[in-house]
Design a protein around this motif. Structure first.
Motif, PDB file in Angstrom:
ATOM      1  N   ARG A  54       0.834  -1.198   0.000  1.00 47.86           N
ATOM      2  CA  ARG A  54       0.000   0.000   0.000  1.00 47.86           C
ATOM      3  C   ARG A  54       0.867   1.245   0.000  1.00 47.86           C
ATOM      4  NH1 ARG A  54      -2.139   4.008   3.293  1.00 47.86           N
ATOM      5  NH2 ARG A  54      -4.133   4.777   2.500  1.00 47.86           N
ATOM      6  N   SER A  55       0.659   2.113  -1.005  1.00 48.55           N
ATOM      7  CA  SER A  55       1.320   3.405  -1.057  1.00 48.55           C
ATOM      8  C   SER A  55       0.340   4.484  -0.603  1.00 48.55           C
ATOM      9  CB  SER A  55       1.801   3.694  -2.486  1.00 48.55           C
ATOM     10  OG  SER A  55       2.642   4.823  -2.520  1.00 48.55           O
ATOM     11  N   MET A  56       0.815   5.700  -0.437  1.00 50.00           N
ATOM     12  CA  MET A  56      -0.006   6.795   0.096  1.00 50.00           C
ATOM     13  C   MET A  56      -1.308   6.965  -0.689  1.00 50.00           C
ATOM     14  SD  MET A  56       1.033  10.806   0.685  1.00 50.00           S
ATOM     15  CE  MET A  56       1.075  11.266  -1.044  1.00 50.00           C
ATOM     16  N   ALA A  57      -2.434   6.959   0.040  1.00 46.91           N
ATOM     17  CA  ALA A  57      -3.770   7.224  -0.497  1.00 46.91           C
ATOM     18  C   ALA A  57      -4.263   6.147  -1.460  1.00 46.91           C
ATOM     19  CB  ALA A  57      -3.822   8.596  -1.189  1.00 46.91           C
ATOM     20  N   GLN A  58      -3.612   4.987  -1.497  1.00 51.23           N
ATOM     21  CA  GLN A  58      -4.002   3.934  -2.426  1.00 51.23           C
ATOM     22  C   GLN A  58      -4.731   2.798  -1.704  1.00 51.23           C
ATOM     23  OE1 GLN A  58      -3.507   4.397  -5.798  1.00 51.23           O
ATOM     24  NE2 GLN A  58      -2.771   6.386  -5.097  1.00 51.23           N
ATOM     25  N   TYR A  59      -5.811   2.333  -2.297  1.00 53.24           N
ATOM     26  CA  TYR A  59      -6.578   1.204  -1.775  1.00 53.24           C
ATOM     27  C   TYR A  59      -6.538   0.095  -2.816  1.00 53.24           C
ATOM     28  CZ  TYR A  59      -8.217   4.601   1.601  1.00 53.24           C
ATOM     29  OH  TYR A  59      -8.258   5.536   2.598  1.00 53.24           O
ATOM     30  N   ASN A  60      -5.937  -1.028  -2.468  1.00 52.21           N
ATOM     31  CA  ASN A  60      -5.730  -2.083  -3.456  1.00 52.21           C
ATOM     32  C   ASN A  60      -6.157  -3.435  -2.903  1.00 52.21           C
ATOM     33  OD1 ASN A  60      -3.562  -1.940  -1.636  1.00 52.21           O
ATOM     34  ND2 ASN A  60      -2.121  -2.862  -3.063  1.00 52.21           N
ATOM     35  N   TRP A  61      -7.401  -3.495  -2.370  1.00 51.67           N
ATOM     36  CA  TRP A  61      -7.893  -4.778  -1.870  1.00 51.67           C
ATOM     37  C   TRP A  61      -9.249  -5.163  -2.450  1.00 51.67           C
ATOM     38  CZ3 TRP A  61      -6.062  -0.963   1.537  1.00 51.67           C
ATOM     39  CH2 TRP A  61      -7.013  -0.139   2.143  1.00 51.67           C
ATOM     40  N   GLU A  62      -9.520  -4.704  -3.689  1.00 53.10           N
ATOM     41  CA  GLU A  62     -10.655  -5.238  -4.430  1.00 53.10           C
ATOM     42  C   GLU A  62     -10.303  -6.630  -4.958  1.00 53.10           C
ATOM     43  OE1 GLU A  62      -9.466  -2.209  -4.824  1.00 53.10           O
ATOM     44  OE2 GLU A  62     -11.090  -0.726  -4.907  1.00 53.10           O
ATOM     45  N   ALA A  63     -11.314  -7.446  -5.172  1.00 55.70           N
ATOM     46  CA  ALA A  63     -11.099  -8.832  -5.597  1.00 55.70           C
ATOM     47  C   ALA A  63     -10.250  -8.903  -6.865  1.00 55.70           C
ATOM     48  CB  ALA A  63     -12.447  -9.505  -5.828  1.00 55.70           C
ATOM     49  N   ASN A  64      -9.359  -9.879  -6.886  1.00 58.55           N
ATOM     50  CA  ASN A  64      -8.486 -10.165  -8.029  1.00 58.55           C
ATOM     51  C   ASN A  64      -7.542  -9.010  -8.363  1.00 58.55           C
ATOM     52  OD1 ASN A  64      -7.601 -12.119  -9.860  1.00 58.55           O
ATOM     53  ND2 ASN A  64      -8.804 -11.246 -11.533  1.00 58.55           N
ATOM     54  N   THR A  65      -7.126  -8.254  -7.338  1.00 54.82           N
ATOM     55  CA  THR A  65      -6.136  -7.195  -7.514  1.00 54.82           C
ATOM     56  C   THR A  65      -4.771  -7.722  -7.105  1.00 54.82           C
ATOM     57  OG1 THR A  65      -7.744  -5.443  -7.073  1.00 54.82           O
ATOM     58  CG2 THR A  65      -5.418  -4.885  -6.815  1.00 54.82           C
ATOM     59  N   LYS A  66      -3.790  -7.499  -7.968  1.00 57.13           N
ATOM     60  CA  LYS A  66      -2.420  -7.925  -7.690  1.00 57.13           C
ATOM     61  C   LYS A  66      -1.509  -6.698  -7.691  1.00 57.13           C
ATOM     62  CE  LYS A  66      -3.157 -12.498  -9.704  1.00 57.13           C
ATOM     63  NZ  LYS A  66      -4.629 -12.308  -9.761  1.00 57.13           N
ATOM     64  N   SER A  67      -0.631  -6.615  -6.689  1.00 62.57           N
ATOM     65  CA  SER A  67       0.218  -5.435  -6.533  1.00 62.57           C
ATOM     66  C   SER A  67       1.621  -5.829  -6.112  1.00 62.57           C
ATOM     67  CB  SER A  67      -0.372  -4.489  -5.479  1.00 62.57           C
ATOM     68  OG  SER A  67      -1.730  -4.188  -5.732  1.00 62.57           O
ATOM     69  N   TRP A  68       2.578  -4.976  -6.451  1.00 60.76           N
ATOM     70  CA  TRP A  68       3.920  -5.139  -5.928  1.00 60.76           C
ATOM     71  C   TRP A  68       4.494  -3.767  -5.616  1.00 60.76           C
ATOM     72  CZ3 TRP A  68       7.890  -2.883  -8.682  1.00 60.76           C
ATOM     73  CH2 TRP A  68       7.678  -2.662 -10.060  1.00 60.76           C
ATOM     74  N   MET A  69       5.435  -3.744  -4.689  1.00 62.92           N
ATOM     75  CA  MET A  69       6.026  -2.474  -4.263  1.00 62.92           C
ATOM     76  C   MET A  69       7.502  -2.644  -3.908  1.00 62.92           C
ATOM     77  SD  MET A  69       5.205  -0.201  -0.833  1.00 62.92           S
ATOM     78  CE  MET A  69       3.794   0.704  -1.448  1.00 62.92           C
ATOM     79  N   LEU A  70       8.292  -1.629  -4.253  1.00 60.95           N
ATOM     80  CA  LEU A  70       9.677  -1.502  -3.809  1.00 60.95           C
ATOM     81  C   LEU A  70       9.784  -0.220  -2.993  1.00 60.95           C
ATOM     82  CD1 LEU A  70      11.524  -2.355  -7.156  1.00 60.95           C
ATOM     83  CD2 LEU A  70      11.009  -3.905  -5.263  1.00 60.95           C
ATOM     84  N   LYS A  71      10.412  -0.304  -1.822  1.00 64.50           N
ATOM     85  CA  LYS A  71      10.489   0.870  -0.952  1.00 64.50           C
ATOM     86  C   LYS A  71      11.858   0.953  -0.301  1.00 64.50           C
ATOM     87  CE  LYS A  71       8.025   3.256   2.770  1.00 64.50           C
ATOM     88  NZ  LYS A  71       6.809   3.257   3.618  1.00 64.50           N
ATOM     89  N   ALA A  72      12.420   2.165  -0.293  1.00 66.12           N
ATOM     90  CA  ALA A  72      13.718   2.403   0.336  1.00 66.12           C
ATOM     91  C   ALA A  72      13.600   3.538   1.341  1.00 66.12           C
ATOM     92  CB  ALA A  72      14.768   2.746  -0.713  1.00 66.12           C
ATOM     93  N   TYR A  73      14.239   3.350   2.499  1.00 64.82           N
ATOM     94  CA  TYR A  73      14.242   4.367   3.563  1.00 64.82           C
ATOM     95  C   TYR A  73      15.685   4.620   3.976  1.00 64.82           C
ATOM     96  CZ  TYR A  73      13.886   6.229   8.314  1.00 64.82           C
ATOM     97  OH  TYR A  73      14.032   6.992   9.451  1.00 64.82           O
TER      98      TYR A  73
END
Length: 497
Positions: free
Chosen positions: A386-405
């Motif tokens: 999940r990134s800022m202000a994003q909602y990605n939990w509708e059915a059949n949704t696929k996501s990936w993320m890379l994050k560096a701090y």
């Protein structure tokens, strides 16, 4: 213009960063996600007078500015918008007398130059980011003043019992105090820490107050801006639909959580939620830290599973968060079972870290069943994709993320300066988009956070957030132009005292 504004804010953070240090105040610390850690708590009292004279006050001044620019505005649908809220909070904790104490939290937000209306479209508020700085139910830019916390607490050994208005953080519920006013709940919660390496919690909540609301209301019922209208709300759970099925508009929510660290470097979490007549869920999560000798580096694999059960919510509101399947049965609009909220999700990540640096790679996949119900400010994909202000939990949704701090202060490069950057890709179900049950299109998100604290003003922190969302056009509508790509900027000031 928006790029110039954001770059000027970023430059200002760097220029004022000299001789700064990490934000750690005498009374409280502020984490990157805006969670507060109390360093100073009231001393115990031996009589009723000391219960109040030994109490502690905690103040906070804050300002939040927001800019949201769509690539293409659409009549009566999307307009560029701005918001600016100033205010803060005043919290008082009494000392504990024979284990009994109390907390009251007063919060306010007053807006400056915030009017996201258009005379051509009466009653329409085009605010997106920043709408949590004002009450939409009372007009664009209207102030909010509320007692968001007010609870009694009883402590015994390492356990505590709270009753009243309170914050609560779990996989599904969260205070989420990232703007002006926290999301809080009305009810009872119990925390037990007396078992070695284990933390157990139980809560029963009857009402919720969202961040942009003054009043407490149903945790599930949807009624425009008057009840639960959070961005992750299920719009099929209307008062009319709930009533017609004989269910309770104000159901009680049971929450159980457990954390265990008995095995070195292994953390096990289990969250359970039960909402009578609607839905329940169980969320196990495992994280295992693998240290690399004395180098200071570590690799932590993590995995989360989310299983959602139908307790009657499917018949009331349907499988889709949009509410478009309410009252429908069978295979409809891309969903295999329109009147069931049975759903699932799995997510996995790898976190590589060393003192000042942290890098994570995450993936999540929501089952092709029902959308996940989570309008309580805890995010099913939070910490994974999940990134800022994003909602990605509708059915059949696929996501990936890379994050560096990276903490430039810990690295002795720029004192008091920290930054994080993430890139996320979200793949929504094109069949559901084509059939009209969802409106989101596939997108990529680039999101930057920067924090700055100062040695000269020890209780002050500045935070800049910026996001660029590249969303595909909707090829299934008559308007093929991309109306969902946008640029967003946020600038936040916090002062704790």
């Amino acid at each position: 213009m928006r790029a110039i504004t954001l770059s000027m804010l970023a430059t200002s953070l760097l220029l004022v960063g000299t001789n700064a240090h990490a934000l750690k105040t005498e009374k409280r610390d502020l984490a990157n996600n805006m969670k507060v850690k109390y360093n100073v708590l009231p001393k115990d009292a031996s009589n009723l007078q000391e219960m109040f004279t030994n109490g502690e006050f905690y103040g906070r001044l804050r300002s939040n500015m927001f800019v949201w620019d769509w690539d293409h505005s659409k009549a009566n649908s999307t307009e560029n918008n701005r918001a600016w809220g100033v205010g803060g909070s005043f919290i008082y904790k009494t000392a504990h007398l024979y284990g009994l104490g109390a907390t009251v939290g007063f919060y306010t937000t007053q807006t400056i130059g915030t009017d996201n209306t258009d005379p051509r479209y009466p009653g329409k508020d085009f605010g997106k980011a920043g709408k949590d700085t004002y009450s939409r139910a009372d007009g664009s830019g209207s102030q909010i003043t509320v007692i968001a916390q007010a609870y009694l607490e009883y402590k015994l050994a390492k356990s505590s019992l709270k009753y009243g208005r309170q914050g609560f953080d779990s996989k599904l519920l969260a205070t989420n105090d990232t703007k002006m006013i926290p999301n809080t709940f009305m009810g009872t919660s119990l925390v037990v820490k007396d078992i070695p390496d284990t933390k157990l919690r139980a809560a029963y909540f009857t009402q919720q107050k969202l961040r942009d609301h003054r009043e407490f209301h149903s945790v599930i019922a949807y009624d425009g801006w008057n009840e639960n209208d959070d961005a992750g709300v299920h719009k099929g759970m209307t008062i009319a639909n709930i009533t017609s099925h004989g269910a309770n508009i104000n159901p009680g929510m049971l929450v159980l959580t457990g954390t265990n660290k008995s095995i070195k470097n292994l953390k096990i979490d289990v969250d359970y939620m039960y909402l009578a007549d609607f839905v329940s869920s169980i969320i196990p999560e495992v994280n295992y830290k693998i240290p690399f000798g004395s180098s200071g580096w570590s690799l932590t694999p993590g995995a989360r599973y989310f299983k959602q059960f139908d307790n009657g919510g499917g018949a009331i509101g349907g499988a889709a968060l949009s509410g478009k399947l309410a009252g429908k049965t069978g295979s409809q609009m891309g969903y295999k079972d329109a009147n069931s909220v049975e759903g699932s999700m799995w997510a996995a990540r790898l976190v590589l870290a060393q003192k000042a640096f942290k890098f994570s790679a995450g993936y999540s996949a929501v089952g092709n069943e029902a959308d996940l119900i989570a309008p309580w400010r805890g995010f099913p994909t939070g910490g994974y994709t999940r990134s800022m202000a994003q909602y990605n939990w509708e059915a059949n949704t696929k996501s990936w993320m890379l994050k560096a701090y990276y903490d430039f202060g810990k690295a002795n490069i720029i004192p008091g300066f920290r930054t994080s950057l993430d890139y996320a890709s979200m793949d929504y179900d094109n069949d559901k988009l084509r059939l009209g049950s969802i409106s989101k299109t596939d997108r990529s998100i680039l999101h930057l956070d920067m924090w700055q604290t100062f040695s000269s003003v020890k209780n002050l922190e500045l935070k800049l957030r910026a996001a660029r969302v590249f969303a595909e056009g909707n090829e299934y509508s008559t308007d093929t132009m991309d109306y969902t790509s946008y640029t967003e900027g946020r600038f936040e000031v916090n002062y704790l005292f």
